[in-house]
Design a protein around this motif. Structure first.
Motif, mmCIF file in Angstrom:
data_model
loop_
_atom_site.group_PDB
_atom_site.id
_atom_site.type_symbol
_atom_site.label_atom_id
_atom_site.label_comp_id
_atom_site.label_asym_id
_atom_site.label_seq_id
_atom_site.Cartn_x
_atom_site.Cartn_y
_atom_site.Cartn_z
ATOM 1 N N THR A 24 -0.423 -0.606 -9.077
ATOM 2 C CA THR A 24 -1.169 0.637 -8.964
ATOM 3 C C THR A 24 -0.360 1.682 -8.197
ATOM 4 O O THR A 24 0.643 1.363 -7.539
ATOM 5 C CB THR A 24 -2.487 0.409 -8.228
ATOM 6 N N THR A 25 -0.823 2.923 -8.253
ATOM 7 C CA THR A 25 -0.201 3.961 -7.427
ATOM 8 C C THR A 25 -0.353 3.603 -5.950
ATOM 9 O O THR A 25 0.519 3.921 -5.140
ATOM 10 C CB THR A 25 -0.826 5.338 -7.700
ATOM 11 N N GLY A 26 -1.454 2.929 -5.601
ATOM 12 C CA GLY A 26 -1.639 2.510 -4.212
ATOM 13 C C GLY A 26 -0.598 1.506 -3.770
ATOM 14 O O GLY A 26 -0.074 1.590 -2.650
ATOM 15 N N SER A 27 -0.262 0.546 -4.626
ATOM 16 C CA SER A 27 0.783 -0.423 -4.295
ATOM 17 C C SER A 27 2.141 0.260 -4.189
ATOM 18 O O SER A 27 2.953 -0.071 -3.312
ATOM 19 C CB SER A 27 0.855 -1.521 -5.363
ATOM 20 N N CYS A 28 2.397 1.207 -5.090
ATOM 21 C CA CYS A 28 3.669 1.940 -5.043
ATOM 22 C C CYS A 28 3.791 2.714 -3.735
ATOM 23 O O CYS A 28 4.845 2.696 -3.082
ATOM 24 C CB CYS A 28 3.772 2.892 -6.225
ATOM 25 N N ALA A 29 2.717 3.406 -3.352
ATOM 26 C CA ALA A 29 2.739 4.179 -2.099
ATOM 27 C C ALA A 29 2.924 3.261 -0.900
ATOM 28 O O ALA A 29 3.655 3.580 0.045
ATOM 29 C CB ALA A 29 1.457 4.992 -1.971
ATOM 30 N N THR A 30 2.260 2.091 -0.926
ATOM 31 C CA THR A 30 2.379 1.139 0.180
ATOM 32 C C THR A 30 3.808 0.632 0.313
ATOM 33 O O THR A 30 4.358 0.537 1.415
ATOM 34 C CB THR A 30 1.418 -0.039 -0.033
ATOM 35 N N ALA A 31 4.424 0.307 -0.828
ATOM 36 C CA ALA A 31 5.809 -0.161 -0.799
ATOM 37 C C ALA A 31 6.745 0.928 -0.293
ATOM 38 O O ALA A 31 7.683 0.656 0.479
ATOM 39 C CB ALA A 31 6.232 -0.608 -2.192
ATOM 40 N N ALA A 32 6.494 2.167 -0.697
ATOM 41 C CA ALA A 32 7.326 3.284 -0.228
ATOM 42 C C ALA A 32 7.180 3.464 1.280
ATOM 43 O O ALA A 32 8.164 3.703 1.995
ATOM 44 C CB ALA A 32 6.942 4.562 -0.972
ATOM 45 N N VAL A 33 5.949 3.350 1.776
ATOM 46 C CA VAL A 33 5.725 3.447 3.220
ATOM 47 C C VAL A 33 6.489 2.357 3.958
ATOM 48 O O VAL A 33 7.162 2.610 4.968
ATOM 49 C CB VAL A 33 4.209 3.347 3.533
ATOM 50 N N LYS A 34 6.411 1.145 3.452
ATOM 51 C CA LYS A 34 7.049 0.019 4.146
ATOM 52 C C LYS A 34 8.566 0.173 4.151
ATOM 53 O O LYS A 34 9.231 -0.056 5.184
ATOM 54 C CB LYS A 34 6.642 -1.291 3.489
ATOM 55 N N ALA A 35 9.138 0.583 3.019
ATOM 56 C CA ALA A 35 10.588 0.768 2.955
ATOM 57 C C ALA A 35 11.044 1.885 3.880
ATOM 58 O O ALA A 35 12.069 1.755 4.569
ATOM 59 C CB ALA A 35 11.007 1.060 1.514
ATOM 60 N N ALA A 36 10.288 2.980 3.905
ATOM 61 C CA ALA A 36 10.645 4.095 4.791
ATOM 62 C C ALA A 36 10.551 3.685 6.260
ATOM 63 O O ALA A 36 11.374 4.089 7.086
ATOM 64 C CB ALA A 36 9.741 5.291 4.511
ATOM 65 N N LEU A 37 9.565 2.853 6.578
ATOM 66 C CA LEU A 37 9.424 2.370 7.953
ATOM 67 C C LEU A 37 10.588 1.479 8.367
ATOM 68 O O LEU A 37 11.053 1.544 9.514
ATOM 69 C CB LEU A 37 8.107 1.606 8.106
ATOM 70 N N TYR A 38 11.031 0.627 7.468
ATOM 71 C CA TYR A 38 12.193 -0.217 7.789
ATOM 72 C C TYR A 38 13.406 0.644 8.150
ATOM 73 O O TYR A 38 14.149 0.329 9.083
ATOM 74 C CB TYR A 38 12.540 -1.114 6.595
ATOM 75 N N LEU A 39 13.592 1.737 7.422
ATOM 76 C CA LEU A 39 14.717 2.626 7.729
ATOM 77 C C LEU A 39 14.477 3.376 9.030
ATOM 78 O O LEU A 39 15.370 3.465 9.885
ATOM 79 C CB LEU A 39 14.921 3.608 6.570
ATOM 80 N N LEU A 40 13.257 3.893 9.209
ATOM 81 C CA LEU A 40 12.929 4.686 10.392
ATOM 82 C C LEU A 40 13.028 3.867 11.678
ATOM 83 O O LEU A 40 13.570 4.330 12.689
ATOM 84 C CB LEU A 40 11.515 5.267 10.246
ATOM 85 N N LEU A 41 12.494 2.651 11.657
ATOM 86 C CA LEU A 41 12.383 1.862 12.880
ATOM 87 C C LEU A 41 13.541 0.899 13.106
ATOM 88 O O LEU A 41 13.878 0.579 14.243
ATOM 89 C CB LEU A 41 11.068 1.064 12.857
ATOM 90 N N HIS A 42 14.148 0.428 12.022
ATOM 91 C CA HIS A 42 15.164 -0.607 12.164
ATOM 92 C C HIS A 42 16.514 -0.236 11.537
ATOM 93 O O HIS A 42 17.455 -1.037 11.599
ATOM 94 C CB HIS A 42 14.661 -1.916 11.546
ATOM 95 N N GLY A 43 16.574 0.932 10.917
ATOM 96 C CA GLY A 43 17.822 1.356 10.294
ATOM 97 C C GLY A 43 18.206 0.513 9.086
ATOM 98 O O GLY A 43 19.378 0.457 8.709
ATOM 99 N N GLU A 44 17.199 -0.108 8.439
ATOM 100 C CA GLU A 44 17.469 -1.012 7.324
ATOM 101 C C GLU A 44 17.050 -0.374 5.996
ATOM 102 O O GLU A 44 15.949 0.180 5.884
ATOM 103 C CB GLU A 44 16.689 -2.326 7.503
ATOM 104 N N ARG A 45 17.926 -0.481 5.013
ATOM 105 C CA ARG A 45 17.585 -0.060 3.658
ATOM 106 C C ARG A 45 17.335 -1.307 2.811
ATOM 107 O O ARG A 45 18.196 -2.165 2.707
ATOM 108 C CB ARG A 45 18.702 0.786 3.047
#
Length: 377
Positions: A24-45
């Protein structure tokens, strides 16, 4: 349950009708949030992330299309929407999330470019809020909890969709009072492939299974999950005698009549259980209730209310409601509301009965989104 205890939901495993599920669009948005957080908080792509689905027992692995810094305070990730074999207007769209810290100690949701904002009451989000439904919000909050070590840290989640404003013009969003783009939807995180022609063929199989056995005197047809509890608990129907028919009411009724005629038998009772947003369309002669092939049902509710002598101003309010759910909320204040819904149930039943003469009696029950009965008990 921790994420390590979750079971993977494998999209490579086909649905029972042989079609491919999607996200769903909700799952896509959730995955995008999680990936962006990994970069923001841990510097991980991350090339992919695992998100917890709404049932809190499964996770879904979602590929990440892109992940990058927008500035020193904000990270962004993009995810491709894949609806599986049930493509809708958002299939192939890019859903993105921009994530930044805030000093509020809360998770705040914002509509980015291409995601709409609610401007009218009656939706599942308040006026002025981004059109991100409760289940996707829950999933995104869970994603934050899984990545952030600081439970007191707040984050702003800006959810968008590339070309979302143009995509939304092909949906009901403008009429719903959602302006600026698409809605972020999903009740489970998984798109079940229910709206394709090949699903219609599987409905015939399910109908015939439901009729299996000489002692079968009643079955239920359900456009969606609403009414499932009623079928099981109030009617005592086993699962195989409750048929999920998606939007294909007319086809399901034809399959039922054909099967009964071939077997030279009758069915004592056919139950039709669901939300009036789908089933009331029958009163307009609509038997395929998909939103892309039929209008919304507020005018039907308003018309019956007018015929029953409701105040003309109320009838106009019902006609102009942005959703059937909003019309239902408005009717809660009226003493004749239950009688109105019973009348609508009986009218639907009469029209359905004409299509399945091998059924002795048709019973219709309408429910709101919470599964609460609107008309007859």
């Amino acid at each position: 349950m921790s994420q390590t205890e979750l079971r993977e939901f494998d999209l490579n495993v086909l649905a029972p009708n042989g079609l491919r599920r999607g996200r769903t669009t909700g799952s896509c948005a959730t995955a995008a949030v999680k990936a962006a957080l990994y970069l923001l908080l841990h510097g991980e792509r991350h090339a992919q992330v695992q998100i917890t689905l709404a049932d809190d027992t499964h996770y879904l692995t979602v590929p990440i299309q892109d992940c990058r810094w927008l500035n020193e305070h904000t990270a962004r990730a993009d995810v491709l929407k894949d609806g599986g074999d049930d493509p809708d207007n958002t299939h192939g769209a890019t859903i993105f999330a921009e994530v930044r810290r805030n000093n509020e100690g809360q998770i705040r949701f914002f509509a980015g470019s291409g995601v709409g904002t609610a401007t009218q009451p009656g939706l599942r989000v308040a006026v002025g809020e981004p059109a991100i439904n409760p289940t996707p919000r829950k999933m995104m909050r869970q994603a934050v909890a899984e990545v952030s070590d600081n439970k007191d840290q707040g984050f702003d989640l800006i959810i968008g969709c590339i070309n979302g404003e143009a995509i939304a013009k092909k949906t009901f969003n403008p009429r719903l009072g959602i302006v600026g783009g698409i809605s972020i939807l999903g009740t489970s995180g998984i798109v079940e492939p229910l709206s394709l022609a090949s699903w219609i063929a599987s409905i015939e199989v399910y109908v015939r299974v439901a009729l299996g056995g000489d002692d079968i005197n009643s079955i239920a047809l359900l456009p969606g999950k609403i009414g499932r509890t009623y079928a099981k608990e109030a009617l005592g129907l086993p699962e195989q005698r409750s048929v999920q028919i998606a939007n294909f009411l007319g086809d399901a009724l034809d399959f039922l009549q054909q099967a009964l005629a071939e077997q030279q038998r009758h069915l004592d009772v056919l139950w039709l259980l669901g939300h009036p947003g789908k089933l009331a369309k029958v009163l307009d002669g609509v038997w395929d209730t998909h939103s892309s092939r039929s209008d919304m049902a507020m005018s039907v509710v308003a018309r019956v209310a007018g015929e029953r002598g409701f105040d003309s101003r109320l009838v106009q309010e019902l006609e102009q409601a942005n959703t059937v759910e909003a019309a239902m909320e408005r009717l809660k204040k009226e003493t004749g509301a239950q009688a109105l819904w019973i009348d609508i149930e009986q009218r639907i039943a009469a029209l359905v009965h004409q299509r399945v003469p091998a059924v002795k009696k048709v019973e219709v029950r309408l429910f709101n989104l919470q599964g609460e009965s609107l008309g007859a008990d």
